[in-house]
Scaffold this motif. Structure first.
Motif, PDB file in Angstrom:
ATOM      1  N   ASP A 185       0.809  -1.186   0.028  1.00 38.48           N
ATOM      2  CA  ASP A 185      -0.136   0.058   0.038  1.00 38.48           C
ATOM      3  C   ASP A 185       0.666   1.031  -0.110  1.00 38.48           C
ATOM      4  O   ASP A 185       1.999   1.080   0.213  1.00 38.48           O
ATOM      5  CB  ASP A 185      -1.353  -0.087   1.064  1.00 38.48           C
ATOM      6  CG  ASP A 185      -0.393  -0.060   2.510  1.00 38.48           C
ATOM      7  OD1 ASP A 185       0.730   0.648   2.620  1.00 38.48           O
ATOM      8  OD2 ASP A 185      -0.907  -0.641   3.554  1.00 38.48           O
ATOM      9  N   PRO A 186       0.329   2.317  -0.397  1.00 39.55           N
ATOM     10  CA  PRO A 186       1.164   3.782  -0.497  1.00 39.55           C
ATOM     11  C   PRO A 186       1.893   3.758   0.904  1.00 39.55           C
ATOM     12  O   PRO A 186       3.189   4.546   0.534  1.00 39.55           O
ATOM     13  CB  PRO A 186       0.027   4.743  -0.648  1.00 39.55           C
ATOM     14  CG  PRO A 186      -0.845   4.088  -1.419  1.00 39.55           C
ATOM     15  CD  PRO A 186      -1.086   2.595  -0.560  1.00 39.55           C
ATOM     16  N   GLU A 187       1.622   3.680   2.106  1.00 40.14           N
ATOM     17  CA  GLU A 187       2.332   3.957   3.199  1.00 40.14           C
ATOM     18  C   GLU A 187       3.413   3.010   3.445  1.00 40.14           C
ATOM     19  O   GLU A 187       4.658   3.480   3.790  1.00 40.14           O
ATOM     20  CB  GLU A 187       1.492   3.507   4.353  1.00 40.14           C
ATOM     21  CG  GLU A 187       2.131   4.094   5.921  1.00 40.14           C
ATOM     22  CD  GLU A 187       2.632   5.713   5.952  1.00 40.14           C
ATOM     23  OE1 GLU A 187       3.612   5.761   6.310  1.00 40.14           O
ATOM     24  OE2 GLU A 187       1.997   6.612   5.366  1.00 40.14           O
ATOM     25  N   TRP A 241       7.780  17.420   0.120  1.00 36.53           N
ATOM     26  CA  TRP A 241       7.486  16.380   1.360  1.00 36.53           C
ATOM     27  C   TRP A 241       6.048  16.199   1.559  1.00 36.53           C
ATOM     28  O   TRP A 241       5.477  17.012   2.146  1.00 36.53           O
ATOM     29  CB  TRP A 241       8.340  16.789   2.546  1.00 36.53           C
ATOM     30  CG  TRP A 241       8.147  15.710   3.430  1.00 36.53           C
ATOM     31  CD1 TRP A 241       7.319  15.814   4.620  1.00 36.53           C
ATOM     32  CD2 TRP A 241       8.827  14.613   3.785  1.00 36.53           C
ATOM     33  NE1 TRP A 241       7.249  14.566   5.382  1.00 36.53           N
ATOM     34  CE2 TRP A 241       8.296  13.799   4.857  1.00 36.53           C
ATOM     35  CE3 TRP A 241       9.873  14.043   2.870  1.00 36.53           C
ATOM     36  CZ2 TRP A 241       8.891  12.692   5.494  1.00 36.53           C
ATOM     37  CZ3 TRP A 241      10.411  12.590   3.607  1.00 36.53           C
ATOM     38  CH2 TRP A 241       9.881  11.967   4.525  1.00 36.53           C
ATOM     39  N   GLU A 242       5.392  15.479   0.686  1.00 36.51           N
ATOM     40  CA  GLU A 242       3.907  15.460   0.841  1.00 36.51           C
ATOM     41  C   GLU A 242       3.524  13.782   0.897  1.00 36.51           C
ATOM     42  O   GLU A 242       2.949  13.117   0.114  1.00 36.51           O
ATOM     43  CB  GLU A 242       3.254  15.818  -0.656  1.00 36.51           C
ATOM     44  CG  GLU A 242       3.628  17.309  -0.800  1.00 36.51           C
ATOM     45  CD  GLU A 242       3.059  17.643  -2.193  1.00 36.51           C
ATOM     46  OE1 GLU A 242       2.217  17.085  -2.522  1.00 36.51           O
ATOM     47  OE2 GLU A 242       3.843  18.469  -3.006  1.00 36.51           O
ATOM     48  N   PRO A 243       3.704  13.150   2.119  1.00 38.31           N
ATOM     49  CA  PRO A 243       3.458  11.997   2.536  1.00 38.31           C
ATOM     50  C   PRO A 243       2.069  11.390   2.399  1.00 38.31           C
ATOM     51  O   PRO A 243       1.178  12.239   2.803  1.00 38.31           O
ATOM     52  CB  PRO A 243       4.177  11.747   4.055  1.00 38.31           C
ATOM     53  CG  PRO A 243       3.975  12.951   4.621  1.00 38.31           C
ATOM     54  CD  PRO A 243       4.238  13.752   3.144  1.00 38.31           C
ATOM     55  N   GLU A 299      12.423  12.809  -8.338  1.00 37.44           N
ATOM     56  CA  GLU A 299      10.878  13.263  -7.817  1.00 37.44           C
ATOM     57  C   GLU A 299      10.341  11.471  -7.841  1.00 37.44           C
ATOM     58  O   GLU A 299      10.414  10.673  -8.621  1.00 37.44           O
ATOM     59  CB  GLU A 299      10.070  13.735  -8.781  1.00 37.44           C
ATOM     60  CG  GLU A 299       8.723  14.043  -8.248  1.00 37.44           C
ATOM     61  CD  GLU A 299       8.086  14.800  -9.316  1.00 37.44           C
ATOM     62  OE1 GLU A 299       7.081  15.691  -8.871  1.00 37.44           O
ATOM     63  OE2 GLU A 299       8.186  14.654 -10.740  1.00 37.44           O
ATOM     64  N   TRP A 300       9.608  11.192  -6.624  1.00 39.57           N
ATOM     65  CA  TRP A 300       9.054   9.781  -6.304  1.00 39.57           C
ATOM     66  C   TRP A 300       7.470  10.341  -6.316  1.00 39.57           C
ATOM     67  O   TRP A 300       7.104  11.233  -5.541  1.00 39.57           O
ATOM     68  CB  TRP A 300       9.658   9.315  -5.157  1.00 39.57           C
ATOM     69  CG  TRP A 300      10.824   8.972  -5.349  1.00 39.57           C
ATOM     70  CD1 TRP A 300      11.902   9.458  -4.693  1.00 39.57           C
ATOM     71  CD2 TRP A 300      11.458   7.743  -5.728  1.00 39.57           C
ATOM     72  NE1 TRP A 300      13.100   9.072  -4.970  1.00 39.57           N
ATOM     73  CE2 TRP A 300      12.866   7.719  -5.360  1.00 39.57           C
ATOM     74  CE3 TRP A 300      11.042   6.552  -6.164  1.00 39.57           C
ATOM     75  CZ2 TRP A 300      13.627   6.697  -5.674  1.00 39.57           C
ATOM     76  CZ3 TRP A 300      11.791   5.442  -6.706  1.00 39.57           C
ATOM     77  CH2 TRP A 300      13.213   5.401  -6.600  1.00 39.57           C
ATOM     78  N   LEU A 301       6.782   9.754  -7.108  1.00 41.65           N
ATOM     79  CA  LEU A 301       5.117  10.017  -7.035  1.00 41.65           C
ATOM     80  C   LEU A 301       4.587   8.369  -6.637  1.00 41.65           C
ATOM     81  O   LEU A 301       4.944   7.579  -7.421  1.00 41.65           O
ATOM     82  CB  LEU A 301       4.697  10.328  -8.231  1.00 41.65           C
ATOM     83  CG  LEU A 301       5.252  11.818  -8.775  1.00 41.65           C
ATOM     84  CD1 LEU A 301       4.710  11.972 -10.261  1.00 41.65           C
ATOM     85  CD2 LEU A 301       4.595  12.969  -7.981  1.00 41.65           C
ATOM     86  N   VAL A 302       3.691   8.652  -5.549  1.00 36.75           N
ATOM     87  CA  VAL A 302       3.172   7.338  -5.216  1.00 36.75           C
ATOM     88  C   VAL A 302       1.462   7.370  -5.375  1.00 36.75           C
ATOM     89  O   VAL A 302       1.009   8.397  -4.895  1.00 36.75           O
ATOM     90  CB  VAL A 302       3.380   7.017  -3.585  1.00 36.75           C
ATOM     91  CG1 VAL A 302       2.843   5.918  -3.030  1.00 36.75           C
ATOM     92  CG2 VAL A 302       4.981   7.180  -3.340  1.00 36.75           C
ATOM     93  N   GLU A 303       0.978   6.514  -5.892  1.00 36.82           N
ATOM     94  CA  GLU A 303      -0.410   6.351  -6.250  1.00 36.82           C
ATOM     95  C   GLU A 303      -0.756   4.992  -5.948  1.00 36.82           C
ATOM     96  O   GLU A 303      -0.480   4.051  -6.429  1.00 36.82           O
ATOM     97  CB  GLU A 303      -0.506   6.655  -7.600  1.00 36.82           C
ATOM     98  CG  GLU A 303      -2.249   6.782  -8.318  1.00 36.82           C
ATOM     99  CD  GLU A 303      -2.395   6.936  -9.498  1.00 36.82           C
ATOM    100  OE1 GLU A 303      -3.292   6.226 -10.252  1.00 36.82           O
ATOM    101  OE2 GLU A 303      -1.456   7.294 -10.416  1.00 36.82           O
ATOM    102  N   GLY A 304      -1.945   4.929  -4.854  1.00 41.28           N
ATOM    103  CA  GLY A 304      -2.667   3.741  -4.766  1.00 41.28           C
ATOM    104  C   GLY A 304      -3.543   3.144  -5.721  1.00 41.28           C
ATOM    105  O   GLY A 304      -4.057   3.885  -6.465  1.00 41.28           O
TER     106      GLY A 304
END
Length: 253
Positions: free
Chosen positions: A16-18, A64-66, A86-91
């Motif tokens: 999961d994203p977390e 920093w946008e957790p 740049e890291w982009l996290v998408e659930g």
């Protein structure tokens, strides 16, 4: 002459994203799949610090946008060189996550060789990240590294590594690996990554082993970037043992 560059990668992860955020935006998380040792100050304007073989690279966190976005950038060198990430996290559904990476900057010198190494390196490390999150979730890995510069050319190095690991030269992902390196615990697992003449990856029940070749233009070096997820021997002890293994495999001519 210098050259601007950009590397883009996307990978779907069984987490999961977390969980993905913990793996890419905390020091212990990054240490569990990437090279060297990382320190991350968790705030915009904070710093990151990556130490590999005594060399240190520092950067400033620009976003920093957790758990959705993490970005950082090094300062510019006197020759104009810099790196930005740049890291982009998408659930996604069913607890999976899509992770996107943009790595850009400015290179000097033999930039083409450096750029090629970055592309193949990110392919391998993102595969390692995926394997870590799928097979060792929640565990903290101990990074173990060793380096032999001027080991051998790509074909000879590949033959030596596959032979030492009990694999055919045409090794394919999924083949079993069974080897007892001198001075080290036996390795029983499967080949989980194969980029001929560049990288071999082995997964066992408690570790991810990575054997890389730099290429002729980068010194014909063989680099080991392992991650061990069990207790026992420490980082320095394992590093010395694997360095000795490398020296025996590629003795000075």
């Amino acid at each position: 002459m210098g050259h601007e560059f950009e590397v883009r990668r996307q990978v779907e992860l069984a987490a999961d994203p977390e969980e993905v955020w913990q793996a890419i935006a905390t020091g212990p998380g990054v240490d569990s799949w990437f090279m060297g040792r990382s320190q991350i100050e968790p705030r915009q304007g904070g710093s990151t610090r990556l130490t590999v073989g005594g060399a240190v690279e520092e950067a400033t966190i620009t976003s920093w946008e957790p758990p959705g976005r993490f970005a950082y950038r090094t300062g510019r060198g006197e020759d104009g060189t810099f790196m930005a990430f740049e890291w982009l996290v998408e659930g996604r559904d069913r607890g999976s996550t899509v992770l996107r990476l943009v790595h850009e900057g400015f290179l000097e010198g033999d930039w083409e060789s450096e750029y090629e190494a970055m592309q193949s390196g990110w392919d391998m490390y993102l595969h390692t990240l995926a394997a870590y999150l799928r097979h060792f979730p929640g565990l903290r890995g101990t990074p173990v590294s060793a380096l032999k510069v001027g080991a051998a050319g790509p074909e000879r190095a590949w033959a030596a590594l596959t032979g030492a690991l009990g694999l055919p030269a045409t090794a394919a992902v999924g083949e079993p690996v069974s080897v007892a390196p001198e001075g080290l615990a036996p390795i029983e697992g499967v080949l989980d990554y194969a980029d001929p003449f560049s990288c071999l990856g082995v997964r066992t029940g408690d570790a991810l082993y990575r054997f890389l070749h730099s290429g002729e233009r980068r010194g014909d070096a063989v680099f080991l970037a392992h991650h061990v997820y069990s207790g026992g021997a420490g980082e320095q002890e394992l590093g010395r043992a694997w360095q000795a293994w490398l020296e025996r495999l590629f003795p000075a001519s």
